[in-house]
Scaffold this motif. Structure first.
Motif, PDB file in Angstrom:
ATOM      1  N   LYS A 181     -26.478 -23.149   9.607  1.00  0.00           N
ATOM      2  CA  LYS A 181     -25.294 -23.979   9.322  1.00  0.00           C
ATOM      3  C   LYS A 181     -25.531 -25.460   9.621  1.00  0.00           C
ATOM      4  N   ASN A 182     -24.810 -26.300   8.885  1.00  0.00           N
ATOM      5  CA  ASN A 182     -24.676 -27.729   9.213  1.00  0.00           C
ATOM      6  C   ASN A 182     -25.994 -28.471   9.381  1.00  0.00           C
ATOM      7  N   LEU A 183     -26.816 -28.433   8.353  1.00  0.00           N
ATOM      8  CA  LEU A 183     -28.065 -29.197   8.390  1.00  0.00           C
ATOM      9  C   LEU A 183     -27.750 -30.587   7.855  1.00  0.00           C
ATOM     10  N   ASN A 184     -27.662 -31.549   8.773  1.00  0.00           N
ATOM     11  CA  ASN A 184     -27.127 -32.847   8.347  1.00  0.00           C
ATOM     12  C   ASN A 184     -28.174 -33.929   8.126  1.00  0.00           C
ATOM     13  N   SER A 185     -29.408 -33.530   7.837  1.00  0.00           N
ATOM     14  CA  SER A 185     -30.386 -34.510   7.344  1.00  0.00           C
ATOM     15  C   SER A 185     -31.461 -33.740   6.583  1.00  0.00           C
ATOM     16  N   PHE A 186     -32.186 -34.461   5.739  1.00  0.00           N
ATOM     17  CA  PHE A 186     -33.243 -33.820   4.966  1.00  0.00           C
ATOM     18  C   PHE A 186     -34.327 -33.253   5.882  1.00  0.00           C
ATOM     19  N   ARG A 187     -34.580 -33.969   6.963  1.00  0.00           N
ATOM     20  CA  ARG A 187     -35.619 -33.542   7.890  1.00  0.00           C
ATOM     21  C   ARG A 187     -35.220 -32.222   8.569  1.00  0.00           C
ATOM     22  N   PHE A 188     -33.961 -32.151   9.018  1.00  0.00           N
ATOM     23  CA  PHE A 188     -33.503 -30.936   9.690  1.00  0.00           C
ATOM     24  C   PHE A 188     -33.496 -29.764   8.712  1.00  0.00           C
ATOM     25  N   LEU A 189     -33.092 -30.024   7.486  1.00  0.00           N
ATOM     26  CA  LEU A 189     -33.075 -28.974   6.469  1.00  0.00           C
ATOM     27  C   LEU A 189     -34.454 -28.335   6.360  1.00  0.00           C
ATOM     28  N   GLN A 190     -35.469 -29.185   6.235  1.00  0.00           N
ATOM     29  CA  GLN A 190     -36.825 -28.667   6.078  1.00  0.00           C
ATOM     30  C   GLN A 190     -37.326 -27.970   7.321  1.00  0.00           C
ATOM     31  N   ARG A 191     -37.119 -28.623   8.459  1.00  0.00           N
ATOM     32  CA  ARG A 191     -37.639 -28.056   9.702  1.00  0.00           C
ATOM     33  C   ARG A 191     -36.988 -26.723  10.022  1.00  0.00           C
ATOM     34  N   ALA A 192     -35.667 -26.653   9.822  1.00  0.00           N
ATOM     35  CA  ALA A 192     -34.950 -25.420  10.157  1.00  0.00           C
ATOM     36  C   ALA A 192     -35.411 -24.277   9.255  1.00  0.00           C
ATOM     37  N   ILE A 193     -35.610 -24.568   7.968  1.00  0.00           N
ATOM     38  CA  ILE A 193     -36.070 -23.523   7.047  1.00  0.00           C
ATOM     39  C   ILE A 193     -37.472 -23.061   7.439  1.00  0.00           C
ATOM     40  N   ASP A 194     -38.359 -24.028   7.698  1.00  0.00           N
ATOM     41  CA  ASP A 194     -39.734 -23.665   8.074  1.00  0.00           C
ATOM     42  C   ASP A 194     -39.755 -22.862   9.380  1.00  0.00           C
ATOM     43  N   TYR A 195     -38.906 -23.258  10.308  1.00  0.00           N
ATOM     44  CA  TYR A 195     -38.837 -22.533  11.579  1.00  0.00           C
ATOM     45  C   TYR A 195     -38.396 -21.087  11.338  1.00  0.00           C
ATOM     46  N   GLU A 196     -37.370 -20.903  10.513  1.00  0.00           N
ATOM     47  CA  GLU A 196     -36.854 -19.559  10.239  1.00  0.00           C
ATOM     48  C   GLU A 196     -37.888 -18.689   9.526  1.00  0.00           C
ATOM     49  N   ILE A 197     -38.611 -19.268   8.572  1.00  0.00           N
ATOM     50  CA  ILE A 197     -39.624 -18.496   7.843  1.00  0.00           C
ATOM     51  C   ILE A 197     -40.662 -17.968   8.840  1.00  0.00           C
ATOM     52  N   LYS A 198     -41.062 -18.851   9.743  1.00  0.00           N
ATOM     53  CA  LYS A 198     -42.081 -18.476  10.723  1.00  0.00           C
ATOM     54  C   LYS A 198     -41.518 -17.420  11.685  1.00  0.00           C
ATOM     55  N   ARG A 199     -40.316 -17.676  12.169  1.00  0.00           N
ATOM     56  CA  ARG A 199     -39.711 -16.749  13.143  1.00  0.00           C
ATOM     57  C   ARG A 199     -39.549 -15.352  12.537  1.00  0.00           C
ATOM     58  N   GLN A 200     -39.011 -15.314  11.324  1.00  0.00           N
ATOM     59  CA  GLN A 200     -38.758 -14.010  10.693  1.00  0.00           C
ATOM     60  C   GLN A 200     -40.061 -13.301  10.329  1.00  0.00           C
ATOM     61  N   SER A 201     -41.062 -14.062   9.892  1.00  0.00           N
ATOM     62  CA  SER A 201     -42.350 -13.445   9.536  1.00  0.00           C
ATOM     63  C   SER A 201     -42.987 -12.826  10.779  1.00  0.00           C
ATOM     64  N   GLU A 202     -42.965 -13.570  11.873  1.00  0.00           N
ATOM     65  CA  GLU A 202     -43.587 -13.059  13.110  1.00  0.00           C
ATOM     66  C   GLU A 202     -42.839 -11.844  13.643  1.00  0.00           C
ATOM     67  N   ALA A 203     -41.504 -11.906  13.572  1.00  0.00           N
ATOM     68  CA  ALA A 203     -40.705 -10.777  14.070  1.00  0.00           C
ATOM     69  C   ALA A 203     -40.969  -9.530  13.218  1.00  0.00           C
ATOM     70  N   THR A 204     -41.042  -9.718  11.892  1.00  0.00           N
ATOM     71  CA  THR A 204     -41.285  -8.576  11.001  1.00  0.00           C
ATOM     72  C   THR A 204     -42.666  -7.979  11.263  1.00  0.00           C
ATOM     73  N   ASP A 205     -43.636  -8.850  11.496  1.00  0.00           N
ATOM     74  CA  ASP A 205     -44.986  -8.373  11.829  1.00  0.00           C
ATOM     75  C   ASP A 205     -44.966  -7.489  13.066  1.00  0.00           C
ATOM     76  N   LYS A 206     -44.097  -7.826  14.020  1.00  0.00           N
ATOM     77  CA  LYS A 206     -44.019  -7.052  15.268  1.00  0.00           C
ATOM     78  C   LYS A 206     -43.140  -5.807  15.103  1.00  0.00           C
ATOM     79  N   GLY A 207     -42.659  -5.592  13.899  1.00  0.00           N
ATOM     80  CA  GLY A 207     -41.833  -4.413  13.650  1.00  0.00           C
ATOM     81  C   GLY A 207     -40.380  -4.576  14.052  1.00  0.00           C
ATOM     82  N   GLU A 208     -39.966  -5.823  14.338  1.00  0.00           N
ATOM     83  CA  GLU A 208     -38.565  -6.032  14.720  1.00  0.00           C
ATOM     84  C   GLU A 208     -37.685  -6.127  13.478  1.00  0.00           C
ATOM     85  N   ARG A 209     -36.406  -5.775  13.656  1.00  0.00           N
ATOM     86  CA  ARG A 209     -35.454  -5.878  12.564  1.00  0.00           C
ATOM     87  C   ARG A 209     -34.815  -7.273  12.592  1.00  0.00           C
TER      88      ARG A 209
END
Ligand SMILES: [Zn+2]
Length: 488
Positions: free
Chosen positions: A227-255
């Motif tokens: 929610k509430n990504l109020n700059s272009f930089r935050f938009l990119q960083r938050a998306i990249d962070y989520e992609i990494k977080r979710q990929s790593e969690a899925t690799d570990k078998g987490e839901r």
């Protein structure tokens, strides 16, 4: 495992009407808290909303720019939830019959290297689910007030400000694609003059839905809403962070938990805000105080025909009509005022190539040095166009013109006046140039001897001496011709 990101965007664009969407209160930003409020936008019992025609017109322009189909009938609905900055206990929005649906944008996007440099532009079709009209809520103030330590405050100046909510399909596969889309949207809305497009001031706000799935599979993973990504930089960083977080969690078998998260800019992380599993049931129902919004097909067609040229079309036209490179055309069309300025310089000077060079290099540099935007330039398009014309006519050299440009910028004088002040223009007088060239030759006998013995690279030396003697004002072509003749 390799994962692919699946990203959809929800963007709230504040429509820049002078008054609110359902009352006559001002939408001015930064006024004293609660000074722009009335019975309607503070939700007093019995107060009735009246739709702002301008807000609808602006929403229509935005919808048409995204190639959305405007529904001939759309319906306002109440979205019910409690929040301290929402005095009515519901927000007037649109739900199952929105203002417009099913659009597409052929997005100019690019893959970038690690430093963010563009590797190759490519077109990608993005599907737009809908654009609907709604009102904004007020603002809770948790900081900066006299008793902020123990109390929260509410400012309802923003309550009832018109918004267009734009929802895309989950068609983005990287944070760069999302970035390019929001840039495209922002540029378009600002061109249309329907939104200020300032993410920091909150008049363009972005939420991103992000999930990952193994490359090659079709099924979507559980998605997280940021929610509430109020700059272009935050938009990119938050998306990249989520992609990494979710990929790593899925690799570990987490839901992956379907939830709403917030970006924390200090820690460069997202944090859970609330779980979607106990999300609100908004209990939408048609707003009884507003009739359906109805258009005839002819009205929609009339709006379509009155649309101005949009940035992408303008860019393509500049490439075609003025033979500009894509990069130059992109910069020139990034802002409507700059594009208009360039076209005027090109028209007056009759030389589009030179006009684009002068605008892109010298003018943009002066603007940057003085922290001006294009509308504040002391050198008007008329003035710069005339200067480019003087260069073409040989009245001033390109070299002198750079000084002339700086002088024009600093004094607001015309090209001819500035040239005069700088000690005159180019020397085009054959007799005078011949006298100077002859003098250069007679005072440098050794170089003349070497030149005549075959050291032709020395020719540049003689040109340089003539330029030095004239403070760079000698007409270069005439100087070349004269020296060739005199040196035999
Ligand atoms: Zn009001």
């Amino acid at each position: 495992m390799d994962y692919e990101a699946v990203i959809g965007l929800e963007i709230h664009a504040q429509l820049k009407t002078e008054s609110k969407i359902f009352c006559g209160c001002s939408t001015r930003f930064g006024d004293k808290p609660n000074s722009n409020t009335c019975a309607v936008c503070t939700g007093q019992p019995g107060a009735l909303p009246v739709l702002n025609r301008k807000a609808v017109e602006y929403a229509a322009k935005a919808a048409l720019s995204l190639n959305l189909n405007i529904n001939t009938t759309s319906i306002f609905s109440r979205k019910n939830y409690f929040y301290p900055d929402l005095p009515k206990g519901y927000q007037i929005s649109q739900f199952d019959r929105p203002f417009s649906e099913k659009g597409t944008v052929d997005l100019e996007t690019a893959d970038r290297d690690k430093e963010g440099h563009i590797e190759q532009w490519r077109l990608k079709r993005i599907n737009i689910t809908r654009l609907h009209i709604e009102e904004d809520a007020g603002k809770s103030l948790h900081e900066g007030m006299p008793e902020s330590a123990t109390k929260s405050y509410v400012d309802l100046n923003r309550s009832g400000t018109p918004l267009a909510e734009i929802v895309t399909e989950p068609d983005f596969r990287s944070s760069w694609e999302a970035f390019d889309f929001v840039q495209h949207l922002r540029r378009t809305l600002v061109y249309l003059d329907v939104c200020d497009g300032n993410m920091e001031e909150g008049n363009l706000r972005c939420d991103a839905n992000v999930s990952v799935r193994p490359v090659g599979t079709q099924k979507f993973g559980n998605r997280v809403e940021i929610k509430n990504l109020n700059s272009f930089r935050f938009l990119q960083r938050a998306i990249d962070y989520e992609i990494k977080r979710q990929s790593e969690a899925t690799d570990k078998g987490e839901r992956i938990v379907q939830e709403t998260r917030l970006w924390n800019e200090r820690e460069n992380k997202t944090y859970p805000m609330r779980s979607k599993e106990d999300a609100h049931d908004y209990r939408y129902f048609p707003e009884p105080d507003l009739p359906p919004l109805v258009f005839s097909a002819a009205e929609i067609e009339r709006m379509r025909r009155s649309m101005p040229e949009l940035p992408d079309a303008k860019r393509d036209r500049f490439i075609e009509q003025f033979n500009l490179s894509k990069d130059d055309a992109l910069v020139l069309t990034n802002q409507r005022e700059l594009a208009d300025y360039f076209e005027e310089v090109a028209r007056i000077s009759g030389n589009a190539k030179a006009a684009s060079n002068w605008v892109l290099n010298e003018l943009l540099r002066e603007l940057k040095n003085h922290e001006h935007n294009i509308t504040q330039s002391p050198v008007s398009a008329q003035m710069l166009g005339e200067m480019v014309k003087l260069i073409g006519a040989g009245t001033i050299s390109g070299k002198i013109a750079k000084d002339v440009m700086v002088r024009m910028y600093e004094t607001g004088k015309t090209a001819l006046e500035a040239t005069e002040e700088l000690g005159g223009g180019q020397i085009n007088d054959t007799a005078e140039l011949e006298r100077i060239a002859a003098e250069v030759i007679s005072t440098n006998p050794k170089q003349v001897e070497n030149y005549k013995a075959g050291k032709i690279a020395l020719f540049g030396f003689f040109v340089g001496q003539v330029m030095k003697a004239t403070q760079g004002k000698a007409n270069p072509q005439m100087t070349n011709d004269l020296l060739k003749r005199l040196l035999g």
